[in-house]
Scaffold this active site. Structure first.
Site, short mmCIF file in Angstrom:
data_model
loop_
_atom_site.label_atom_id
_atom_site.label_comp_id
_atom_site.label_asym_id
_atom_site.label_seq_id
_atom_site.Cartn_x
_atom_site.Cartn_y
_atom_site.Cartn_z
N LYS A 13 0.84 -1.20 0.00
CA LYS A 13 0.00 0.00 0.00
C LYS A 13 0.87 1.24 0.00
O LYS A 13 2.05 1.22 0.39
CB LYS A 13 -0.93 0.02 1.22
N PRO A 96 10.11 -4.34 1.01
CA PRO A 96 11.19 -4.14 1.99
C PRO A 96 10.63 -3.90 3.39
O PRO A 96 9.59 -3.26 3.56
CB PRO A 96 11.91 -2.89 1.47
N MET A 97 11.32 -4.42 4.39
CA MET A 97 10.94 -4.19 5.77
C MET A 97 11.30 -2.76 6.16
O MET A 97 12.32 -2.23 5.73
CB MET A 97 11.64 -5.19 6.69
N GLY A 100 7.48 1.31 4.87
CA GLY A 100 6.23 2.05 4.85
C GLY A 100 5.23 1.56 3.83
O GLY A 100 4.24 2.23 3.54
N GLY A 102 3.65 -1.42 4.15
CA GLY A 102 2.67 -2.29 4.80
C GLY A 102 2.85 -3.76 4.52
O GLY A 102 1.89 -4.53 4.63
N GLY A 103 4.06 -4.19 4.16
CA GLY A 103 4.26 -5.58 3.77
C GLY A 103 3.86 -6.60 4.83
O GLY A 103 3.11 -7.54 4.55
N ASP A 138 -2.39 -1.28 10.63
CA ASP A 138 -2.56 -1.31 9.17
C ASP A 138 -3.22 -2.59 8.66
O ASP A 138 -3.57 -2.67 7.48
CB ASP A 138 -1.20 -1.15 8.47
#
Length: 284
Positions: A13, A96-97, A100, A102-103, A138
């Site tokens: 997102k 990517p961790m 930002g 939202g993974g 989230d």
């Protein structure tokens, strides 16, 4: 009995804007934000187990399996539903961790949606959203499944119809700790609250803002550098609490053209904005 694996998407997102409008007594910040799903993300494969075990077959480096949001989501659903079945989980990580995007939240939401079907629980979307909120602020929007205006701590959701768009997303290769950024946010409460103001701001990228961006830019020069580069082409914005930065375009060609220039120096991708989550119909 050996059960087959089923494949499910977990889209990332973007926050097309993010306003911090207050703070609750418990320390959580009150937000206004617009979530947009994009055609980029992780992939999950899940198989039902008869022995009740929850196993992550592809642990992420540096994250103990028991702390992984996919495992925590499966265990929470198992615990709250009383289901005696288990699940084997394979996670193909692309987001990517600390970016930002939202993974982790999206992964957790996909697990809840998928296991609700695979375990034949029949929980309604609202019940899954409430469970998801216990995993992270989230998570509910990914179960909600629509691009949305979010208020509260991000859990009060109102569907939004957003215009077609393409996004260039650049990852500055730093990990931004969300909790720390919010702790360092000292701006006084903002007064611009309300849907009408949001809808007006959405009409132009120039008016959008992320109230956490100044905090991150000061702490992480790499984010500031990417924003400066992208400003040569338009109005970039950081998503969430960072570190990823994005720009909105009307066409894929426009986004690709800028990315071709920046890809010599930065890692990123071009993705299309989605109207709904790919599993929207599966969350019923």
């Amino acid at each position: 009995m050996r059960h087959p694996f089923h494949t499910y998407p977990a889209p990332a997102k973007l926050n097309l804007l993010l306003h911090v409008v207050g703070k609750r007594p418990d320390g959580y910040h009150l937000l206004e934000t617009v979530f947009r799903f994009i055609d980029f993300g992780d992939t999950l494969r899940l198989a039902v187990r008869d022995d009740g075990a929850i196993e992550l077959l592809t642990p992420t480096d540096g994250v103990p399996p028991e702390q992984d949001l996919t495992v925590r989501a499966a265990r929470l659903l198992q615990q709250e539903s009383g289901c005696r079945l288990g699940a084997s989980i394979e996670l193909e990580k692309r987001t990517p961790m600390g970016g930002g995007l939202g993974g982790g939240s999206s992964d957790a939401a996909t697990v809840l949606i998928a296991l609700n079907r695979l375990w034949r629980l029949g929980w309604p979307r609202e019940r899954l959203q409430a469970l998801g909120l216990r995993l992270g602020a989230d998570v509910p929007v990914f179960i909600f499944g629509r691009n949305a205006l979010a208020t509260g701590v991000g859990e009060v959701l109102e569907p939004l119809s957003l215009k077609p768009a393409w996004y260039l997303v650049i990852h500055p290769q730093v990990h931004v700790p969300t909790a720390e950024i919010f702790r360092n946010f000292s701006q006084s409460m903002l007064t611009e609250v309300g849907r009408l103001g949001i809808m007006r701001i959405l009409e132009t990228t120039q008016q959008r803002r992320n109230d956490l961006q100044n905090v991150v830019e000061k702490r992480f020069p790499a984010v500031n550098e990417v924003l400066s580069e992208l400003r040569k082409y338009g109005s970039p914005l950081m998503t969430g609490s960072g570190a990823c930065v994005f720009m909105e375009f009307e066409s894929k060609d426009e986004a690709d053209k800028v990315y071709r220039v920046l890809s010599k120096k930065y890692q990123g991708f071009v993705a299309e904005g989605l109207n709904v989550h790919p599993l929207f119909d599966s969350a019923e």
